[in-house]
Structure formats: structure tokens, C-alpha cells
Design an enzyme around this catalytic site. Sequence first.
Site, PDB file in Angstrom:
ATOM      1  CG  ASP A 185      -9.993  -0.910   4.401  1.00 47.29           C
ATOM      2  OD1 ASP A 185      -9.652  -1.109   3.240  1.00 47.29           O
ATOM      3  OD2 ASP A 185      -9.228  -1.213   5.272  1.00 47.29           O
ATOM      4  CD  GLN A 194      -3.649  -4.789   6.467  1.00 48.45           C
ATOM      5  OE1 GLN A 194      -3.761  -3.698   5.896  1.00 48.45           O
ATOM      6  NE2 GLN A 194      -4.094  -5.726   5.850  1.00 48.45           N
ATOM      7  CE  LYS A 254      -3.792  -2.547   2.157  1.00 50.33           C
ATOM      8  NZ  LYS A 254      -4.535  -2.844   3.160  1.00 50.33           N
TER       9      LYS A 254
HETATM   10  N1  GUN Z   1      -6.908  -7.424   5.757  1.00 41.77           N
HETATM   11  C1  GUN Z   1      -7.054  -8.186   4.553  1.00 41.77           C
HETATM   12  N2  GUN Z   1      -7.421  -7.485   3.857  1.00 41.77           N
HETATM   13  C2  GUN Z   1      -7.588  -6.178   4.422  1.00 41.77           C
HETATM   14  C3  GUN Z   1      -8.290  -4.918   3.585  1.00 41.77           C
HETATM   15  O1  GUN Z   1      -8.651  -5.024   2.443  1.00 41.77           O
HETATM   16  N3  GUN Z   1      -7.976  -3.916   4.643  1.00 41.77           N
HETATM   17  C4  GUN Z   1      -7.717  -4.127   5.661  1.00 41.77           C
HETATM   18  N4  GUN Z   1      -7.731  -2.877   6.582  1.00 41.77           N
HETATM   19  N5  GUN Z   1      -7.070  -5.174   6.450  1.00 41.77           N
HETATM   20  C5  GUN Z   1      -7.281  -6.209   5.550  1.00 41.77           C
END
Ligand code: GUN
Length: 290
Positions: free
Chosen positions: A119, A96, A52
Site C-alpha cells: 500500500d 484495509q 482486490k
Molecule cells: N481504505 C481506503 N483506501 C484504502 C487503500 O488504498 N488501502 C487500504 N489498505 N485501505 C484503504
Amino acid sequence: MKLIDGKELANQLKEGLRQKTDKLAAEGKRRPHLAAILVGNNPASESYVRNKVRSCEQAGFESTLIRRPADVSESELLAIIDELNNNPAIDGYIVQLPLPDHIHEQKLLLAIHPDKDVDGFHPMNFGKMAQGMDAFLPATPYGILLMLEHYGIETSGKEVVVIGRSNIVGTPMSILLSRKSNPGNATVTLVHSRTKNLKAHTLNADIIIAAIGIPYFLKADMVKDGAVIIDVGINRVEDATRKRGYRLVGDVDFEGLARKVSFMTPVPGGVGPMTVLGLLMNTMKAYLGR
Ligand code: GUN
């Protein structure tokens, strides 16, 4: 079989974002700014967050990574969230997942201001999404919609089977593809661990979205000729021939399906890069909406 190259498409769309953010900067405006909170050192989470941050650089976004150890208190995380909610320099942020067991995940996600919830996990955004209102779409389903659109894969009137009912992929994906929109207008079946005779459903599907988290779950005898396969799985399986000791595989037996299906996403290089792209698109939306 035609490969759905998520990596290539994500790079192309990131380049488009880069041109927009460079133009903003040239006009003396600030760049979009995404923040991420990473708790502990789960290797998969570390890898996702690294991707990211790198993708923010490629798209010309600012990024901030806030790290805390696995034994951080819930109140400290809530204080960080409060600060981010009120920080005018931050357009959007993510927490996350997964979080350590002593942290109440829902409590944290509810504390994220819906306008900064890039998200799309807050019930405000999820509810708006479900009702077809303007909202941040969850990043993975959003990325999949962009892939279907780009590859000209018709969804209207098609039989779609989504495997897995998670809050972040399966459930929102099933809602988005059944909505009256494009992509959308599909007849969607959501199958999961309690589904009886799952194969009868997948055999009938024009499009299958596998998001169940089991390596090689979907096999050639479970799909019909010419189906479109979207593989959301990112599973680590031991592999002594690799330096790092593992390799990444999807929820789909790629080799087995390759001769039978019309389109398929690889792992890695399929849905993963498009999830990050979805997050960047949401961050741009948050920036423009302020
Ligand atoms: N853990 C697995 N996929 C994701 C996601 O798309 N966003 C976040 N914040 N955590 C994750």
C-alpha cells in the site's frame, strides 16, 4: 470531453500481469501472493477487498484474505502482521482501512515490514517516495499517474490542484506530481478544508484531482474550459430506485462538467479500478524484488 476509462485500462494492464504470471507458473515458479487483513464488516471495505481478491484472480496472483471481527484485539492484529512479515509465501499485504476506534492505526502500519508494504503507507516508503527514491507508491496516486501517462496528458509545467490532504491520496499525489519526473514537473497547489477561496485556485487549474470525499463537490463554475478532471471520490448516496438502496458518486458533478472539460474519469470505473491495479503492480514489484 474524452472519458478516461480506468476500468478498461486496468483490465488491459491486468492482462499484461496475467501473461507474466502464467509464464512464471509455466517455468515452475510460484505466483505473486497478496494478503489482506479485513477487520469488521464495513460495507465499503468489504467491497474494496472483494475487488482486490477478484483482481488477483484476473492477474494470476495468489491471494489470502484474513478476516477478524470488529472487536479483535490490537495484539492479535500485531501477531498476524508479525506472521505475515515472516511468511516467505507472502510477497506483500495490506491492512484495509479504516480500522475500529480501539485499534491504533499508526502502530499497525508501522509494524508492516516496508518490503511487504504494497500500500506504500509505511513512513519508510512514504519518505523514499517523497525523495524520489525507489519505493512502493501509494496505490491510488500510482494508478492516477498510470492513467495520465496512458492518455498522454502532459503534466510538465501545468497548474495542478489537488483537493484533499489525506495521507493516502492528496498528500502523496501532490508530492508525486511536483517531483522532477514524468508524469511530474507540475506546479502543484494542495487545497483543503481550511483553504480560503478554493474556487480561485481550481479556476486556474489545468488538472484537478478531487479527493475530498464530498459528493458533487466540484461544480462547473469552479473549473476552466478544457481542464482535466480526476475524480477520486467514491461516495454512497441514497437512491431508492436502486435495488441496493444507494448509488456511487464521485467528488465531481460529472454531468455539469462534461461539456466544459477535456478529459474526465467516471465514478465508478475511473480511479477505483486503477487503485487496485496499482496494488497489483506493487505486489509484482515485491515479488520480483525478493
Ligand atoms: N481504505 C481506503 N483506501 C484504502 C487503500 O488504498 N488501502 C487500504 N489498505 N485501505 C484503504
